[in-house]
Design an enzyme around this catalytic site. Structure first.
Site, mmCIF file in Angstrom:
data_model
loop_
_atom_site.group_PDB
_atom_site.id
_atom_site.type_symbol
_atom_site.label_atom_id
_atom_site.label_comp_id
_atom_site.label_asym_id
_atom_site.label_seq_id
_atom_site.Cartn_x
_atom_site.Cartn_y
_atom_site.Cartn_z
ATOM 1 C CD GLN A 104 -33.514 3.634 6.650
ATOM 2 O OE1 GLN A 104 -34.595 3.449 6.760
ATOM 3 N NE2 GLN A 104 -33.155 4.898 7.253
ATOM 4 C CD GLU A 105 -28.342 4.068 2.458
ATOM 5 O OE1 GLU A 105 -28.285 5.200 2.372
ATOM 6 O OE2 GLU A 105 -27.166 3.425 3.431
#
Length: 299
Positions: free
Chosen positions: A159-160
């Site tokens: 996600q990051e």
């Protein structure tokens, strides 16, 4: 609001769950569980043929894009890649051509193009491409060392940064786990990382050590709730404690929908959903409900 603790949903609700149930996203996964079905990774599509791979390797636009990324012109390379796969053209590539392009990016460790391109397929799904596991030995070693679930860490990294080691955000977060400078300094002291220098934050092992160290500290501060820790990782622990005030009567899914930051709301859903998939890939599956109900069940 999704129903909780019912072996079988009523007819109308069951039909609605059936309409969205799949492993592809947070609410789709919750719907599967409400129907009493496990969340499983779909079977891998038919292998790419030599001709399909060669066509991707010979594609001038893909070649230019990968070369630009290789020499440090990432934004130019990404634009060239996106144009080539047809994001701004009618028709674009077929699903098989997208899979071949994604595999080309995977093979060259350009993980964000691998993931993003594979996610555009409609009739076929390749979760190996969509959920790669680079740096596996480093992640597994570190998470075992500090007793942190590696599937959770993989979900958060995906996600990051989508596994871009030198990723930089507009607000100053850096590296695989997108750590802010002040957080990096504070966490380095807390975990005993001596002689930490700010420029080290984009180094793979240093970033993983600090990112997982901070995640572990936040997780402990929220009594082991991976959902609340994910929200805190994105928006800060103080904000999450504010959002929890008066929330003891809410089910988790309603609480998530009440998060006032769109980014954090989607972030929590994505991290948990991705973590479930990585749990499958790491042979440590657990239901999505286990990732998010823990805190709220204890209130």
């Amino acid at each position: 609001m999704l129903f909780r603790s019912k072996p079988e949903a009523p007819g109308q609700a069951r039909a609605l769950f059936e309409s969205i149930a799949s492993p592809r996203g947070f609410y789709e996964q919750l719907a599967l569980e409400e129907l009493g079905r496990p969340i499983t990774v779909p079977p891998k599509p038919e292998p790419l043929t030599a001709a399909e791979k060669e066509a991707a390797q010979a594609n001038p636009g893909l070649k230019r894009a990968l070369y630009a990324i290789q020499i440090g012109l990432r934004s130019d390379g990404v634009r060239e890649w996106n144009y080539t796969i047809g994001l701004h053209q009618r028709g674009g590539m077929s699903d098989r051509e997208l899979l071949a392009a994604a595999q080309l990016a995977c093979d060259q460790s350009v993980w964000d193009r691998c993931i993003n391109t594979s996610e555009k397929t409609k009739s076929v799904i390749d979760f190996e491409q969509r959920f790669p596991m680079p740096f596996k030995s480093a992640v597994l070693q570190r998470t075992a060392q500090i007793e942190l679930d590696p599937a959770y860490v993989y979900g958060l990294i995906r996600q990051e940064s989508r596994f871009i080691m030198d990723a930089q955000s507009t607000v100053g977060a850096s590296g695989l786990m997108q750590v802010m400078p002040a957080t990096a300094r504070w966490t380095a002291r807390k975990i005993g990382l001596r002689d930490f220098k700010p420029q080290q934050i984009t180094e793979r092992d240093t970033n993983i050590a600090i990112g997982t160290g901070y995640l572990k500290l936040v997780l402990e501060s929220f009594d082991g709730s991976m959902a609340l820790a994910a929200a805190a990782y994105n928006a800060g622990p103080g904000r999450v404690r504010q959002w929890l005030r008066g929330a003891d009567h809410l089910s988790f899914d309603v609480w998530v929908e009440s998060i006032p930051f769109d980014e954090t709301r989607q972030y929590v859903q994505n991290v948990l959903s991705y973590s479930v998939i990585y749990g499958q890939k790491l042979n440590s599956p657990q239901p999505l409900v286990d990732w998010h109900e823990r805190y709220f069940d204890d209130q």
